[in-house]
Design an enzyme around this catalytic site. Structure first.
Site, PDB file in Angstrom:
ATOM      1  N   LYS A  99       0.938  -1.233  -0.023  1.00  0.00           N
ATOM      2  CA  LYS A  99       0.032  -0.040   0.109  1.00  0.00           C
ATOM      3  C   LYS A  99       0.922   1.118  -0.089  1.00  0.00           C
ATOM      4  CE  LYS A  99       1.088   1.583   4.322  1.00  0.00           C
ATOM      5  NZ  LYS A  99       1.797   2.827   4.527  1.00  0.00           N
ATOM      6  N   ASP A 114      -1.729  -1.537  10.223  1.00  0.00           N
ATOM      7  CA  ASP A 114      -2.104  -1.443   8.897  1.00  0.00           C
ATOM      8  C   ASP A 114      -2.758  -2.816   8.390  1.00  0.00           C
ATOM      9  OD1 ASP A 114      -1.427   0.744   8.312  1.00  0.00           O
ATOM     10  OD2 ASP A 114       0.846   0.409   7.679  1.00  0.00           O
TER      11      ASP A 114
END
Length: 284
Positions: A10, A136
């Site tokens: 990401k 995350d």
């Protein structure tokens, strides 16, 4: 039964720190999107009741420090699973890079083992379990593009960004997220405009996204690691439309819409940075 699961990296289009929480974590607000740079996990059930993790990368721990190991262990404990699993991680995402490689591996392990062990957990349930592993992991379970709030566990989906190239450059150093957060001084934090970034995504405005990239951790990392600042400068000089450090760093990414400029930025960076990638946003 062997299962292959993809674990995409990401980037943060926006990362804001709102303050310190009573649990020691920081209250954060991040806009993240997945990119087409991914680890691949192969999960093979074992008769024996143990978790085995292997990887071809010497930087990836093969014990309980590994987040995919922790994911498997957490599911085993929570649901009293008496079976084992062998997790082979084919690493493509650089380690300690600010790209959520470890978190994405954990999310992929959760999704894969949910299938293998027939747990029938929903995405939200898996994301909730993932939040116990790292900030995350919840986002990585959902994937796509999203706003993450709280300490990262509250996820609200957002539209996919308009099509563009993402050029990533990672210097030879690794950065400890905990160390960067420890050096955050709330008085000096430069807050990005998260609302404007969300608006740009909703309007599919590439220009709006470029104008509102922001990362409250960037200044801390740039001060501690001048080589990250250098990469940022070079990327801007070679003509990327917008440049930002991802997560706690040290990876810097640049957005580029046109192929001709992509080659100029990519080749320019290859001159002094060994790990350079040109990928697309997945974002959905």
């Amino acid at each position: 039964m062997r299962l292959l699961v993809k674990a995409p990296a990401k980037i943060n289009l926006s990362l804001d720190i709102l303050g310190k929480r009573s649990d020691g974590y920081h209250e954060i607000e991040m806009v993240m999107t997945t990119i087409d740079l991914a680890d691949r996990l192969e999960l093979v059930p074992l008769e024996e009741d143990r978790i085995e993790v292997t990887s071809q990368s010497r930087y990836v721990p093969d014990d309980q420090r590994n987040l995919a190991y922790q994911a498997a262990n957490l599911l085993k404990t929570k649901f009293q699973i008496q079976q084992g699993v062998k997790i082979s991680i084919d690493k493509a995402i650089p380690v300690a890079a600010g790209l959520a490689g470890g978190s994405s591996d954990a999310a992929a392990a959760l999704k894969g083992l949910n299938q293998i062990w027939g747990l029938h957990l929903s995405t939200n349930e898996l994301a909730q379990i993932g939040s116990e592993i790292g900030s995350d992991v919840s986002f990585c379970v959902h994937g796509g593009t999203a706003l993450a709030q709280g300490r990262g566990e509250k996820i609200s989906p957002l539209p996919t960004p308009p099509n563009c190239w993402v050029i990533l450059a990672k210097p030879e150093i690794g950065v400890s997220t905990a160390e960067i957060y420890k050096n955050v001084n709330m008085k000096n934090v430069v807050h990005p405009n998260t609302k404007a970034m969300i608006k740009a995504l909703k309007e599919q405005s590439y220009e709006g996204i470029c104008n509102h990239l922001g990362n409250a951790l960037e200044e801390v990392t740039l001060k501690m690691y001048p080589e990250v600042a250098l990469i940022k400068e070079q990327m801007e000089k070679f003509g990327a439309d917008a440049v930002l450090m991802s997560g706690s760093g040290p990876t810097v990414f640049g957005l580029v819409q046109h192929d001709s400029r992509l080659h100029r930025v990519y080749n320019g960076l290859r001159g002094f940075c060994s790990q350079v990638f040109a990928v697309r946003m997945l974002g959905h």
